[in-house]
Design an enzyme around this catalytic site. Structure first.
Site, short mmCIF file in Angstrom:
data_model
loop_
_atom_site.label_atom_id
_atom_site.label_comp_id
_atom_site.label_asym_id
_atom_site.label_seq_id
_atom_site.Cartn_x
_atom_site.Cartn_y
_atom_site.Cartn_z
N ASP A 47 24.08 35.61 24.46
CA ASP A 47 22.63 35.83 24.38
C ASP A 47 22.19 36.19 22.96
OD1 ASP A 47 23.81 38.23 24.18
OD2 ASP A 47 22.58 39.26 25.66
N HIS A 251 32.82 18.29 1.70
CA HIS A 251 32.08 19.24 2.54
C HIS A 251 32.90 20.49 2.83
CE1 HIS A 251 29.12 15.98 4.14
NE2 HIS A 251 28.86 16.36 2.91
N ASP A 268 28.84 24.86 -4.90
CA ASP A 268 27.62 24.13 -4.55
C ASP A 268 26.86 25.06 -3.62
OD1 ASP A 268 25.63 22.47 -3.61
OD2 ASP A 268 26.97 20.75 -3.24
N ASP A 279 19.31 23.47 -4.68
CA ASP A 279 20.63 22.84 -4.46
C ASP A 279 21.30 22.67 -5.82
OD1 ASP A 279 22.76 21.37 -3.55
OD2 ASP A 279 21.58 19.64 -2.90
N HIS A 366 19.46 12.87 -3.88
CA HIS A 366 18.74 12.86 -2.61
C HIS A 366 17.44 13.60 -2.84
CE1 HIS A 366 20.00 17.08 -1.92
NE2 HIS A 366 21.21 16.71 -2.29
N HIS A 373 18.39 17.98 2.28
CA HIS A 373 18.33 16.52 2.19
C HIS A 373 16.96 16.17 2.75
CE1 HIS A 373 22.99 16.57 2.44
NE2 HIS A 373 22.56 16.83 1.23
N GLU A 403 23.37 14.67 -9.22
CA GLU A 403 24.64 15.36 -8.96
C GLU A 403 25.87 14.46 -9.02
OE1 GLU A 403 25.15 16.55 -4.80
OE2 GLU A 403 23.06 16.03 -4.43
N TYR A 407 36.40 13.32 -8.55
CA TYR A 407 37.32 14.00 -7.62
C TYR A 407 38.66 13.24 -7.66
CZ TYR A 407 32.60 15.21 -6.23
OH TYR A 407 31.28 15.60 -6.26
N GLU A 426 25.28 19.58 -10.56
CA GLU A 426 24.09 19.23 -9.79
C GLU A 426 22.89 20.06 -10.23
OE1 GLU A 426 24.38 19.99 -5.54
OE2 GLU A 426 22.66 18.68 -5.16
N1 GLY Z 1 24.62 20.75 -1.10
C1 GLY Z 1 24.37 19.55 -0.44
C2 GLY Z 1 24.30 18.43 -1.37
O1 GLY Z 1 24.55 18.61 -2.55
O2 GLY Z 1 23.94 17.35 -1.01
MN MN Z 2 22.67 17.90 -3.31
MN MN Z 3 24.61 20.52 -3.48
#
Ligand code: GLY
Ligand code: MN
Ligand code: MN
Length: 456
Positions: A47, A251, A268, A279, A366, A373, A403, A407, A426
């Site tokens: 709850d 992620h 991030d 962001d 984005h 987003h 960004e 990698y 970013e």
């Molecule tokens: N932190 C989410 C992105 O960079 O898209």
């Molecule tokens: Mn982003």
């Molecule tokens: Mn990000």
């Protein structure tokens, strides 16, 4: 009564937005009725609820952040009437859950024309829908929404023999609201600047306090402290604090890995302030000094970001910053022998064949706004075939991230010095008249400047 969670309220701003939406409804349908509910509360366990987060579209049109509310707009040729259904005042529940605005105070405080307890929604909606032709709703968004709307429409259809017509034109309200949200107004830009400044300060704090031997979650705690201490209500998304090889997991969350001297740390993280996201990603050496290999890849990523920033200006498409970044990154991959020039022949071929995606597998940008987003079409309207629609042309007052990243996972054909290096840089860009304004540069981005911050 003024609820404590809405400290300053600009009813005119939200009235203006509702007026703009009404104008778009008129353009498409002449007149109509629009229904938009806020987000439901969500249980986290048994709850106990998740912290409540309003629906962004609903908030954009009302500025109201309580659960259990629905906005209904009645649009005709010349006027728009705003009806708000909200939680009724309830002294007993308010002792437990906090004050409610209530329908009595809503018209004056929110600038809506009429407000009612949400318990009257099922009774009122069939009356409001009677003899309306166009109905603007979220189409196919949830079974519960569909069920309720069908119930209301059925009640209107039941009056057909009394000469009452039910709506026959069902339209997507999101398409209209999302197009509006793509262009930030002055109030939004100002809030987003403040959100980005708080997040930049949090990144600085993380860089300054970072020491080998700490855990990722301890760095996350520094970020959260900085966000909340400056008044941000929440994170805009789950923070990523990724030490060493973890930075190659796109992620990843802040987990328990130890920060090792000689590795990089990728953060991030961005706060949400008054409903708006920021962001930011920074990557820095845990011991305060980039190694030669780390620095080489860092400088390539930064050069890619700089090139993408230059390409972020009115008239260019949404994809141009990405294409520009990909070219710089791919040239860097060839220069550093992550990719074989011998095998690929040229940078053009490395791009055309997608070989670069092994080390750079996401997009560069984005939209950014209320949602991290954010909403808004990435394609220009017009062409019938989605694949033929040109990418969106950038215009003043759009907000997007820039960004790029690199990698590098261990592999026999990759120089070992680069193994497990993950870098992303970013920033948040407001498109201006002639270019863009990076609103998140309160935290440095050049390698030398980052090292200087870390030296304290
Ligand atoms: N932190 C989410 C992105 O960079 O898209
Ligand atoms: Mn982003
Ligand atoms: Mn990000």
């Amino acid at each position: 009564m003024t609820p404590s969670n809405l400290p300053v309220f600009q009813a005119d701003l939200y009235r203006h937005r509702r007026g703009q939406l009404a104008a778009r409804i008129r353009e498409q349908s002449g007149s109509g009725i629009a229904i938009l509910a806020t987000a439901p509360e969500q249980l986290r366990n048994r709850d106990s609820e998740f912290p409540y987060r309003h629906d962004s579209d609903f908030f954009y049109l009302t500025g109201f952040d309580e659960p259990g509310a629905t906005l209904v707009l009645q649009v005709d040729r010349n006027t728009v009437v705003a009806h708000l259904f909200c939680r009724p005042k309830d002294p007993e529940r308010e002792i437990w859950d906090g004050l409610r605005l209530g329908p009595e105070a809503a018209p004056e405080y929110l600038g809506v024309d009429h407000a009612y307890p949400n318990t009257e929604l099922d009774q009122a909606l069939p009356k409001l829908l009677a003899d309306q032709t166009a109905l603007y709703i979220r189409l196919a968004s949830s079974a519960e929404t569909d069920r309720r709307i069908r119930h209301w429409i059925d009640r209107v259809r039941g009056q057909a023999r009394a000469g009452v017509n039910a709506p026959s034109e069902f339209r997507d309200i999101e398409a209209l609201v999302h197009e509006m949200r793509l262009f930030k107004d002055l109030s939004e830009v100002e809030t987003m600047r403040r959100a980005a400044a708080i997040s930049a300060e949090a990144h600085l704090r993380a860089m300054r306090t970072c020491r080998p031997g700490q855990r990722e979650y301890q760095i996350e705690a520094e970020l959260l402290h900085a966000f909340r201490h400056s008044g941000a209500q929440s994170v805009a998304y789950n923070s990523i604090v990724a030490a060493g090889a973890n930075a190659c997991i796109l992620h990843y969350r802040a987990s328990a890995a130890e920060l090792q001297s000689g590795d990089l740390c990728l953060i991030d993280a961005g706060c949400e302030l008054d409903g708006y996201a920021s962001d930011i990603t920074r990557t820095f050496p845990i011991n305060g000094r980039f190694s030669a290999a780390q620095r080489a890849l860092y400088d390539i990523t930064l050069a890619a970001q700089e090139a993408a920033v230059d390409a972020t200006k009115p008239g260019n498409t949404f994809m141009q910053p990405h294409d520009t970044a990909v070219r710089v990154l791919t040239q860097g991959m060839l220069d550093e022998k992550l990719l074989s020039l011998h095998q690929l022949g040229s940078v053009d071929n490395a791009i055309e064949t997608g070989a670069y995606r092994r080390f750079y597998m996401h997009r560069t940008s984005h939209w950014l706004g209320m949602d991290v987003h954010d909403v808004g079409s990435y394609r220009e309207a017009g062409a019938s075939n989605a694949t033929e629609k040109p990418w969106r042309i950038l215009c003043e007052n759009m907000m997007l991230t820039i960004e790029p990243g690199l990698y590098v996972r261990p592999a026999d054909d990759v120089p070992e010095a680069f193994w497990n290096i993950g870098i992303r840089i970013e920033d948040d860009a407001l498109v201006t008249q002639n270019g863009c304004d990076l609103i998140s540069r309160g935290v440095p981005v050049k390698a030398d400047e980052i090292e200087a911050v870390m030296r304290g």
